[in-house]
Design an enzyme around this catalytic site. Structure first.
Site, PDB file in Angstrom:
ATOM      1  CB  SER A  65     -74.689   4.164  83.709  1.00  0.00           C
ATOM      2  OG  SER A  65     -76.081   3.993  83.631  1.00  0.00           O
ATOM      3  CB  CYS A  77     -83.963   0.701 105.931  1.00  0.00           C
ATOM      4  SG  CYS A  77     -83.012   0.898 107.433  1.00  0.00           S
ATOM      5  CB  THR A 114     -81.098  -6.079  67.698  1.00  0.00           C
ATOM      6  OG1 THR A 114     -81.188  -7.335  67.021  1.00  0.00           O
ATOM      7  CG2 THR A 114     -81.383  -4.946  66.734  1.00  0.00           C
ATOM      8  N   GLY A 125     -74.537   0.580  83.676  1.00  0.00           N
ATOM      9  CA  GLY A 125     -73.316   0.523  84.466  1.00  0.00           C
ATOM     10  C   GLY A 125     -73.086  -0.850  85.072  1.00  0.00           C
ATOM     11  CG  ASN A 178     -72.637   4.691  94.601  1.00  0.00           C
ATOM     12  OD1 ASN A 178     -71.501   4.215  94.659  1.00  0.00           O
ATOM     13  ND2 ASN A 178     -73.682   4.080  95.112  1.00  0.00           N
ATOM     14  CD  GLN A 196     -73.048   8.513  91.051  1.00  0.00           C
ATOM     15  OE1 GLN A 196     -73.259   9.717  90.962  1.00  0.00           O
ATOM     16  NE2 GLN A 196     -74.042   7.645  91.141  1.00  0.00           N
TER      17      GLN A 196
HETATM   18  C1  LIG Z   1     -75.729   3.752  89.302  1.00  0.00           C
HETATM   19  C2  LIG Z   1     -74.403   3.132  89.460  1.00  0.00           C
HETATM   20  C3  LIG Z   1     -74.118   1.884  88.883  1.00  0.00           C
HETATM   21  C4  LIG Z   1     -75.155   1.076  88.172  1.00  0.00           C
HETATM   22  O1  LIG Z   1     -75.496   1.647  86.938  1.00  0.00           O
HETATM   23  P1  LIG Z   1     -76.827   1.129  86.197  1.00  0.00           P
HETATM   24  O2  LIG Z   1     -76.762   1.782  84.857  1.00  0.00           O
HETATM   25  O3  LIG Z   1     -77.975   1.601  87.016  1.00  0.00           O
HETATM   26  O4  LIG Z   1     -76.723  -0.354  86.126  1.00  0.00           O
HETATM   27  C5  LIG Z   1     -72.846   1.370  89.043  1.00  0.00           C
HETATM   28  N1  LIG Z   1     -71.895   2.041  89.699  1.00  0.00           N
HETATM   29  C6  LIG Z   1     -72.113   3.251  90.253  1.00  0.00           C
HETATM   30  C7  LIG Z   1     -71.012   3.956  90.957  1.00  0.00           C
HETATM   31  C8  LIG Z   1     -73.378   3.823  90.169  1.00  0.00           C
HETATM   32  O5  LIG Z   1     -73.606   5.011  90.730  1.00  0.00           O
END
Ligand SMILES: *Cc1c(COP(=O)(O)O)cnc(C)c1O
Length: 408
Positions: free
Chosen positions: A199, A325, A237, A71, A151, A179
């Site tokens: 993702s 944190c 690749t 993502g 998220n 998400q």
């Molecule tokens: C997890 C997340 C990402 C990042 O995705 P990755 O595959 O871990 O790089 C980006 N945007 C949102 C809203 C996410 O929840």
């Protein structure tokens, strides 16, 4: 000790069917898709088939889907690639204050390159206003990037309306749907989405695997130059096993989407209702109506989220806190601050994100543990002691008096 995993917005457990689909591509089917002998062509066919399946999940054409490492890369590519390719038309970008850091930090990087970025505020539910969005569009606006679903607090944005407003002004619309993909209904044509990031590891697929949908005709500069993979748009690749696993995960998610959505919604609402009923000084963060089916995010007054997290971890409960944190910063989450939470309240936040295997027993055990943990932590809080003596000094009690919804 039994693990109760309630952190599915962070990552998910890969499904056995996905692993099974991937395995041959680590062993017998190890060919490079660019090679012309059968071993290579079989890999190439698997990639093509996966691309078509993933495109089908969002109503796109296969040639509009590009594979990435996740993502974050998809967000970087969409925003940097588009901005750099179209800088001659304008240098203004619109996004929101509640985006994932993959979008926010990408926009910050572009500001250093001379682009201007408007970070739209959100309301108390975490929603972007379509009116604010329209008002932010300028003659030099080229791109808008607004996430499909948040998220942290699960808020689902009015994507189709925002995209329509963007198009009226000739602005290209990207959404970080990491998400939402595999969880919510998405159709890029109906919704007017020009670019979309997803993702695999957020929908029970492998980590390190993502996609970027780019509507035909939208021009992007490459981030990764090299060979001719992805039609010359992204070298390296192909991650054949990852691609096959992503498609398998998405097809399973699509087939089960409505059923899983329904059962998660029931569990989510059970959790929210129980917390509001049984735990005092709690506030639901984010919209209840326009919310991901698996997201529960609360602030609890008179405690620190980190303390709560650690105590829950000793009982095998995996959740996450809204404070940052864990990421080495003492500032609370930018999302919780953007919905107007005071720092004290934002620091006492907890996110539980349900998965497809989460049971009612899991949720009830987590909430029972939460009640015990909160009572423990509050019994050690001088602020709580003061409040109990004087009845004063509770921010959440004030919110309740002012009519803020979903507070206890
Ligand atoms: C997890 C997340 C990402 C990042 O995705 P990755 O595959 O871990 O790089 C980006 N945007 C949102 C809203 C996410 O929840």
């Amino acid at each position: 000790m039994k693990q109760i995993y309630l952190d599915n917005a962070s990552t998910t457990r890969m499904r056995p069917e996905v692993l099974e689909a991937m395995l041959p591509y680590f062993t017998e089917q190890y060919g490079n898709p660019s090679s012309i002998y059968p071993l290579g062509q079989e890999a190439s066919d698997a990639v093509a088939e996966a691309r078509a399946a993933l495109a089908g999940c969002i109503g796109a054409q296969p040639r509009e889907v590009f594979f990435t490492s996740g993502g974050s890369e998809s967000d970087n590519w969409a925003i940097k690639g588009f901005a750099r390719a179209n800088a001659a038309k304008g240098r203004h970008i619109i996004t929101s204050a509640v985006e994932h850091h993959a979008v926010l930090h990408t926009c910050a990087a572009l500001e250093k390159e001379g682009f201007e970025v408007t970070y739209l505020p959100v309301d108390g539910d975490g929603l972007v206003s379509v009116e604010d969005f329209k008002a932010a569009i300028r003659p030099d606006t080229i791109l808008a990037s607004i996430m499909f679903a948040n998220n942290e607090i699960g808020t689902i944005q009015p994507i189709a309306e925002l995209a329509a407003a963007a198009h009226e002004a000739g602005v290209v619309f990207h959404t970080d749907a990491v998400q939402a993909f595999g969880h919510e209904y998405i159709n890029v044509g109906e919704m007017g989405i020009d670019m979309l990031s997803a993702s695999a590891h957020k929908l029970y697929g492998p980590k390190g695997m993502g996609l970027l949908y780019v509507r035909k005709g939208v021009k992007l500069l490459n981030l990764i130059d090299g060979g001719q993979q992805e039609r010359g748009r992204r070298a390296t690749t192909e991650n054949v096993s990852g691609i096959v696993g992503f498609a398998k995960a998405a097809q399973l998610a699509e087939a089960e989407r409505e059923a899983v959505h329904g059962s998660q919604l029931a569990l989510r609402d059970h959790a929210i209702e129980r917390i509001l009923r049984e735990i005092p000084h709690a506030k639901l963060n984010g919209s209840w109506e326009s919310r991901l089916a698996n997201n529960v995010n609360f602030s609890f007054e008179f405690i620190e989220g980190e303390g709560m997290l650690l105590q829950l971890a000793t009982r095998g409960i995996c959740v996450s806190s809204g404070s940052a944190c864990t990421s080495g910063s003492l500032d609370p989450s930018h999302v919780l601050l953007a919905i107007g939470l005071p720092h004290e309240i934002a620091h006492g936040s907890l996110r539980m994100t349900l998965g497809r295997d989460t049971t009612l027993e899991d949720v009830d055990f987590a909430i029972d543990s939460l009640k015990t943990t909160l009572a423990n932590l509050r019994s050690m809080s001088p602020l709580y002691e003061d409040f109990q003596k004087t009845g004063e000094g509770s921010i959440i009690a004030e919110m309740k008096a002012q009519g803020v919804p979903y507070v206890s």
